[in-house]
Write a protein that holds these residues in place. Structure first.
Motif, mmCIF file in Angstrom:
data_model
loop_
_atom_site.group_PDB
_atom_site.id
_atom_site.type_symbol
_atom_site.label_atom_id
_atom_site.label_comp_id
_atom_site.label_asym_id
_atom_site.label_seq_id
_atom_site.Cartn_x
_atom_site.Cartn_y
_atom_site.Cartn_z
ATOM 1 N N LEU A 42 -2.600 7.293 -13.636
ATOM 2 C CA LEU A 42 -2.796 6.762 -12.288
ATOM 3 C C LEU A 42 -2.880 5.241 -12.305
ATOM 4 N N GLY A 43 -3.463 4.688 -13.354
ATOM 5 C CA GLY A 43 -3.489 3.238 -13.504
ATOM 6 C C GLY A 43 -2.084 2.675 -13.570
ATOM 7 N N ASP A 44 -1.195 3.369 -14.285
ATOM 8 C CA ASP A 44 0.202 2.944 -14.348
ATOM 9 C C ASP A 44 0.837 2.955 -12.952
ATOM 10 N N ALA A 45 0.492 3.960 -12.164
ATOM 11 C CA ALA A 45 1.031 4.051 -10.802
ATOM 12 C C ALA A 45 0.568 2.880 -9.944
ATOM 13 N N PHE A 46 -0.667 2.427 -10.177
ATOM 14 C CA PHE A 46 -1.214 1.288 -9.440
ATOM 15 C C PHE A 46 -0.840 -0.052 -10.083
ATOM 16 N N CYS A 47 -0.210 0.021 -11.268
ATOM 17 C CA CYS A 47 0.131 -1.192 -12.036
ATOM 18 C C CYS A 47 -1.118 -1.957 -12.449
ATOM 19 N N ILE A 48 -2.180 -1.210 -12.788
ATOM 20 C CA ILE A 48 -3.401 -1.814 -13.297
ATOM 21 C C ILE A 48 -3.876 -0.986 -14.489
ATOM 22 N N SER A 49 -4.839 -1.498 -15.217
ATOM 23 C CA SER A 49 -5.350 -0.780 -16.382
ATOM 24 C C SER A 49 -6.239 0.384 -15.952
ATOM 25 N N ARG A 50 -6.464 1.299 -16.879
ATOM 26 C CA ARG A 50 -7.364 2.426 -16.614
ATOM 27 C C ARG A 50 -8.763 1.933 -16.285
ATOM 28 N N GLN A 51 -9.203 0.900 -16.992
ATOM 29 C CA GLN A 51 -10.543 0.354 -16.752
ATOM 30 C C GLN A 51 -10.656 -0.233 -15.343
ATOM 31 N N ALA A 52 -9.613 -0.947 -14.933
ATOM 32 C CA ALA A 52 -9.622 -1.540 -13.591
ATOM 33 C C ALA A 52 -9.611 -0.452 -12.519
ATOM 34 N N LEU A 53 -8.891 0.630 -12.786
ATOM 35 C CA LEU A 53 -8.841 1.728 -11.822
ATOM 36 C C LEU A 53 -10.208 2.399 -11.703
ATOM 37 N N LEU A 65 -11.686 10.591 -6.437
ATOM 38 C CA LEU A 65 -11.682 9.544 -5.414
ATOM 39 C C LEU A 65 -10.296 8.936 -5.237
ATOM 40 N N VAL A 66 -9.489 8.962 -6.287
ATOM 41 C CA VAL A 66 -8.095 8.519 -6.138
ATOM 42 C C VAL A 66 -7.356 9.473 -5.208
ATOM 43 N N LEU A 67 -7.570 10.769 -5.399
ATOM 44 C CA LEU A 67 -6.931 11.753 -4.524
ATOM 45 C C LEU A 67 -7.424 11.601 -3.092
ATOM 46 N N ASP A 68 -8.707 11.342 -2.913
ATOM 47 C CA ASP A 68 -9.244 11.094 -1.570
ATOM 48 C C ASP A 68 -8.519 9.920 -0.919
ATOM 49 N N TRP A 69 -8.363 8.841 -1.686
ATOM 50 C CA TRP A 69 -7.659 7.655 -1.173
ATOM 51 C C TRP A 69 -6.233 8.009 -0.783
ATOM 52 N N LEU A 70 -5.548 8.761 -1.625
ATOM 53 C CA LEU A 70 -4.158 9.122 -1.356
ATOM 54 C C LEU A 70 -4.048 9.929 -0.067
ATOM 55 N N VAL A 71 -4.908 10.913 0.095
ATOM 56 C CA VAL A 71 -4.875 11.751 1.301
ATOM 57 C C VAL A 71 -5.169 10.912 2.544
ATOM 58 N N THR A 91 0.831 -1.200 0.000
ATOM 59 C CA THR A 91 0.000 0.000 0.000
ATOM 60 C C THR A 91 0.865 1.249 0.000
ATOM 61 N N GLU A 92 1.923 1.242 0.803
ATOM 62 C CA GLU A 92 2.802 2.408 0.856
ATOM 63 C C GLU A 92 3.488 2.634 -0.491
ATOM 64 N N ASN A 93 3.924 1.565 -1.133
ATOM 65 C CA ASN A 93 4.564 1.704 -2.444
ATOM 66 C C ASN A 93 3.601 2.315 -3.467
ATOM 67 N N LYS A 94 2.353 1.857 -3.445
ATOM 68 C CA LYS A 94 1.346 2.419 -4.360
ATOM 69 C C LYS A 94 1.093 3.883 -4.034
ATOM 70 N N MET A 95 1.030 4.181 -2.748
ATOM 71 C CA MET A 95 0.790 5.547 -2.305
ATOM 72 C C MET A 95 1.875 6.490 -2.822
ATOM 73 N N ILE A 96 3.127 6.085 -2.705
ATOM 74 C CA ILE A 96 4.240 6.902 -3.174
ATOM 75 C C ILE A 96 4.172 7.095 -4.686
ATOM 76 N N GLU A 97 3.858 6.041 -5.420
ATOM 77 C CA GLU A 97 3.780 6.147 -6.886
ATOM 78 C C GLU A 97 2.641 7.060 -7.323
ATOM 79 N N VAL A 98 1.519 6.990 -6.626
ATOM 80 C CA VAL A 98 0.387 7.868 -6.957
ATOM 81 C C VAL A 98 0.747 9.320 -6.655
ATOM 82 N N LEU A 99 1.396 9.552 -5.518
ATOM 83 C CA LEU A 99 1.821 10.908 -5.180
ATOM 84 C C LEU A 99 2.790 11.440 -6.228
#
Length: 222
Positions: free
Chosen positions: A66-77, A86-92, A42-50
């Motif tokens: 952002l999908g690339d940061a999560f290592c998933i597709s845009r559709q999956a994100l 909502l991604v920014l909400d999650w990051l905060v 989770t921390e690694n994903k958080m840093i990549e999203v930031l």
């Protein structure tokens, strides 16, 4: 990395009371490893999203990036978050959870001086993101958005920043550095504002730690 294991310890205590001790110890060990690995991921994903938001700025950050940061597709994100907001909400939320946990654990470390504990807490809160933010022209924008989102998430309750300042204030009272909580909160607010300024002005994390240490020492001795 500072991690608060109170959740794991609570689960272990409950489980320990109901089953054989040797089995519960084994289960605890496995459970702790699983949770620890989840925290790291989770921390690694958080840093990549930031990094993604900081590098591109909020407006130009796409769900594909952002999908690339999560290592998933845009559709999956989109299935997980539905929108960039909502991604920014999650990051905060994730950054604030790590910050609160880290500050609690740092302040509880009786083997360190008061200055060392506060500095360690601030490093968990903002210091570890300095290198990422300072490498981007959008750092101030992302920080301000984070503050706005944190306030919206808190609603009528205290923000994580306010909770952290209260933790510092209480510790200052306990250590006899200030006479009451009101004075402690004033000291903590000065430290908080200085930390914000340093995050946007120092060249790197090491410089941040050097300057925040000097600042904390000055405030405590004043």
């Amino acid at each position: 990395m500072i991690v608060e294991y109170s959740f794991i310890e609570h689960k272990f205590t409950v489980y320990h009371k109901s089953v054989n001790r040797s089995v519960s110890l084994l289960t605890y060990s496995v459970f702790a490893v699983i949770i620890h690995n989840m925290i790291i991921k989770t921390e690694n994903k958080m840093i990549e999203v930031l990094k993604t938001f900081a590098h591109n700025g909020y407006q130009k950050t796409s769900m594909a990036k952002l999908g690339d940061a999560f290592c998933i597709s845009r559709q999956a994100l989109y299935k997980r978050f539905r929108s960039k907001e909502l991604v920014l909400d999650w990051l905060v939320c994730e950054i604030n959870a790590y910050a609160l946990s880290g500050m609690k654990q740092a302040l509880a470390d009786g083997s360190k001086t008061m200055t060392e504990r506060i500095v360690l807490g601030f490093d968990c809160w903002t210091g570890r993101y300095v290198d990422t933010l300072r490498s981007s022209p959008h750092s101030a924008e992302i920080m301000e958005l984070g503050i706005i989102v944190a306030r919206n998430i808190a609603g009528d309750g205290p923000t994580v920043a306010e909770k952290i300042r209260l933790l510092i204030a209480r510790e200052l009272v306990i250590e006899g550095i200030v006479v009451d909580l009101a004075e402690g909160e004033r000291f903590a607010f000065v430290m908080y504002m200085a930390s914000k300024g340093l995050t946007l002005s120092v060249p790197d994390r090491n410089s941040y730690l050097e300057k925040i240490t000097e600042m904390v020492q000055t405030v405590i001795r004043s």
